[in-house]
Design a protein around this motif. Sequence first.
Motif, PDB file in Angstrom:
ATOM      1  N   MET A  28      49.286 127.057 -69.489  1.00 44.03           N
ATOM      2  CA  MET A  28      49.156 128.393 -68.906  1.00 44.03           C
ATOM      3  C   MET A  28      50.063 128.551 -67.693  1.00 44.03           C
ATOM      4  O   MET A  28      50.730 129.571 -67.522  1.00 44.03           O
ATOM      5  N   VAL A  29      50.091 127.538 -66.839  1.00 46.77           N
ATOM      6  CA  VAL A  29      50.917 127.595 -65.629  1.00 46.77           C
ATOM      7  C   VAL A  29      52.400 127.525 -66.002  1.00 46.77           C
ATOM      8  O   VAL A  29      53.231 128.256 -65.450  1.00 46.77           O
ATOM      9  N   PHE A  30      52.741 126.656 -66.943  1.00 49.20           N
ATOM     10  CA  PHE A  30      54.128 126.541 -67.406  1.00 49.20           C
ATOM     11  C   PHE A  30      54.627 127.881 -67.929  1.00 49.20           C
ATOM     12  O   PHE A  30      55.719 128.347 -67.570  1.00 49.20           O
ATOM     13  N   ASN A  31      53.844 128.524 -68.787  1.00 47.50           N
ATOM     14  CA  ASN A  31      54.250 129.803 -69.363  1.00 47.50           C
ATOM     15  C   ASN A  31      54.453 130.864 -68.278  1.00 47.50           C
ATOM     16  O   ASN A  31      55.424 131.628 -68.314  1.00 47.50           O
ATOM     17  N   ALA A  32      53.543 130.903 -67.312  1.00 50.26           N
ATOM     18  CA  ALA A  32      53.632 131.903 -66.256  1.00 50.26           C
ATOM     19  C   ALA A  32      54.853 131.674 -65.364  1.00 50.26           C
ATOM     20  O   ALA A  32      55.567 132.616 -65.007  1.00 50.26           O
ATOM     21  N   LEU A  33      55.118 130.413 -65.013  1.00 48.78           N
ATOM     22  CA  LEU A  33      56.267 130.112 -64.154  1.00 48.78           C
ATOM     23  C   LEU A  33      57.572 130.348 -64.901  1.00 48.78           C
ATOM     24  O   LEU A  33      58.539 130.882 -64.345  1.00 48.78           O
ATOM     25  N   LYS A  34      57.607 129.949 -66.156  1.00 52.78           N
ATOM     26  CA  LYS A  34      58.797 130.184 -66.981  1.00 52.78           C
ATOM     27  C   LYS A  34      59.097 131.683 -67.043  1.00 52.78           C
ATOM     28  O   LYS A  34      60.261 132.104 -66.934  1.00 52.78           O
ATOM     29  N   ASP A  35      58.050 132.482 -67.168  1.00 54.37           N
ATOM     30  CA  ASP A  35      58.229 133.928 -67.239  1.00 54.37           C
ATOM     31  C   ASP A  35      58.731 134.490 -65.906  1.00 54.37           C
ATOM     32  O   ASP A  35      59.587 135.375 -65.875  1.00 54.37           O
ATOM     33  N   THR A  57      62.626 125.374 -66.034  1.00 54.41           N
ATOM     34  CA  THR A  57      61.188 125.163 -65.887  1.00 54.41           C
ATOM     35  C   THR A  57      60.778 124.028 -66.805  1.00 54.41           C
ATOM     36  O   THR A  57      61.129 124.032 -67.988  1.00 54.41           O
ATOM     37  N   ILE A  58      60.055 123.044 -66.262  1.00 55.55           N
ATOM     38  CA  ILE A  58      59.719 121.862 -67.061  1.00 55.55           C
ATOM     39  C   ILE A  58      58.212 121.628 -67.105  1.00 55.55           C
ATOM     40  O   ILE A  58      57.471 122.024 -66.216  1.00 55.55           O
ATOM     41  N   PHE A  59      57.789 120.964 -68.169  1.00 54.50           N
ATOM     42  CA  PHE A  59      56.379 120.754 -68.503  1.00 54.50           C
ATOM     43  C   PHE A  59      56.123 119.258 -68.667  1.00 54.50           C
ATOM     44  O   PHE A  59      56.786 118.592 -69.455  1.00 54.50           O
ATOM     45  N   ASP A  88      53.700 117.973 -63.325  1.00 49.55           N
ATOM     46  CA  ASP A  88      52.927 118.755 -64.302  1.00 49.55           C
ATOM     47  C   ASP A  88      53.739 119.969 -64.733  1.00 49.55           C
ATOM     48  O   ASP A  88      54.054 120.149 -65.905  1.00 49.55           O
ATOM     49  N   VAL A  89      54.052 120.817 -63.762  1.00 49.47           N
ATOM     50  CA  VAL A  89      54.934 121.968 -63.992  1.00 49.47           C
ATOM     51  C   VAL A  89      55.862 122.081 -62.791  1.00 49.47           C
ATOM     52  O   VAL A  89      55.421 122.008 -61.646  1.00 49.47           O
ATOM     53  N   PHE A  90      57.134 122.256 -63.077  1.00 44.77           N
ATOM     54  CA  PHE A  90      58.134 122.389 -62.013  1.00 44.77           C
ATOM     55  C   PHE A  90      59.178 123.396 -62.454  1.00 44.77           C
ATOM     56  O   PHE A  90      59.689 123.333 -63.566  1.00 44.77           O
ATOM     57  N   GLY A  91      59.457 124.355 -61.585  1.00 43.39           N
ATOM     58  CA  GLY A  91      60.509 125.322 -61.868  1.00 43.39           C
ATOM     59  C   GLY A  91      61.482 125.380 -60.722  1.00 43.39           C
ATOM     60  O   GLY A  91      61.083 125.319 -59.546  1.00 43.39           O
ATOM     61  N   ILE A  92      62.770 125.471 -61.044  1.00 40.81           N
ATOM     62  CA  ILE A  92      63.789 125.590 -60.004  1.00 40.81           C
ATOM     63  C   ILE A  92      64.828 126.598 -60.456  1.00 40.81           C
ATOM     64  O   ILE A  92      65.252 126.599 -61.615  1.00 40.81           O
ATOM     65  N   ILE A 116      48.158 120.491 -61.844  1.00 41.18           N
ATOM     66  CA  ILE A 116      47.087 121.248 -62.487  1.00 41.18           C
ATOM     67  C   ILE A 116      45.870 120.377 -62.772  1.00 41.18           C
ATOM     68  O   ILE A 116      45.999 119.247 -63.242  1.00 41.18           O
ATOM     69  N   LYS A 117      44.694 120.941 -62.503  1.00 39.26           N
ATOM     70  CA  LYS A 117      43.428 120.283 -62.815  1.00 39.26           C
ATOM     71  C   LYS A 117      42.605 121.208 -63.716  1.00 39.26           C
ATOM     72  O   LYS A 117      42.587 122.420 -63.529  1.00 39.26           O
ATOM     73  N   ALA A 118      41.918 120.606 -64.686  1.00 39.87           N
ATOM     74  CA  ALA A 118      41.144 121.382 -65.657  1.00 39.87           C
ATOM     75  C   ALA A 118      39.680 121.519 -65.259  1.00 39.87           C
ATOM     76  O   ALA A 118      38.805 121.711 -66.102  1.00 39.87           O
ATOM     77  N   THR A 119      39.394 121.430 -63.986  1.00 45.29           N
ATOM     78  CA  THR A 119      38.032 121.548 -63.473  1.00 45.29           C
ATOM     79  C   THR A 119      37.435 122.905 -63.832  1.00 45.29           C
ATOM     80  O   THR A 119      38.106 123.931 -63.736  1.00 45.29           O
ATOM     81  N   THR A 120      36.169 122.926 -64.227  1.00 44.03           N
ATOM     82  CA  THR A 120      35.489 124.169 -64.593  1.00 44.03           C
ATOM     83  C   THR A 120      34.467 124.557 -63.530  1.00 44.03           C
ATOM     84  O   THR A 120      34.198 123.805 -62.594  1.00 44.03           O
TER      85      THR A 120
END
Length: 312
Positions: free
Chosen positions: A100-107, A116-118, A155-159, A173-177
Amino acid sequence: MAMHQTQKESKICNTLSQLGSLKSYARNGNLDIREYLKIYLGADKKAALKDAAPKYIEEHYPKAYKQAYSLPEGYILNNREFNTQKKSSDIHLPQESVSMVFNALKDAFRHVPSLTIFEYAFTDTLLKGIDKKKRKEFIDNLKVPVEALESGDHDVFGIGIFGKDIVGIFFQIKATTSKSNQKTFLKRLEEATKQIKKDLTVFCTMCGEFLNGNVKLAGFAAFPMLSKSDLKKLMKSKDCTERILTSDDLRNEKSFQSFFNENKIELKEFDNPEPLVMQSFKDIFDLYICAASAVNIPRNPTDSPRRGELNA
């Protein structure tokens, strides 16, 4: 116990505030990792990165430095698929949280020359082929920090190039609920801050040759399975919650952009960068792309069977 948690929360929040402030960083050590890495060309063939990089980039990324690219190329998992799985199961979905974070940052980076890397694992990329002897040499002779040579991943990095600057954003990113208690949440948040520090250490070591005042970095913890209201129940500091990415910030492009605005990060579109800025971006792009040449991932849209639209 409550007092201990409050003190711990305050300490973490101070760290998050520092990490989330976009700024220039100094170089770590004197390593030029390009001298030690290979580009994997397939069929058991490989070549020195410094020699083969221009041809490799031209072949696989013909519009490099002019448009946005990602590793892997394409979106990982669209929001509709994620929301369906989230409703049908209470199981933690760490990879989908990262997606989710990767897609948003890539966008967010799609309009500028960017990368942008995953889940970029260091041992498979920047440290591939670097044995114990070389690591000791780097530490003893090149003043490389030990933590920059240990396993881990972005985890996710964009430059990308934004205005007169190269802007690099890290997310851990953490998947904590919402079912987690405060103690568990703070533990995960502390883990994320440590990982962001490592992101910065690794980048400033591996890309030290290319750093200048125009390269600016920031890092954030992300909890895509928590809402802002969930966060307020787990933390007392209002300022701190603005430094943490939640599901509310991932609803759409506008909400994601608002997260950056709240953290005083302005993502201006590409506007004829100076030669020094472009050269630094090229060097960073080439290193991250070429160091991942041995990783089996989609490198163009047709390679990925899971490609989907972010807001499908």
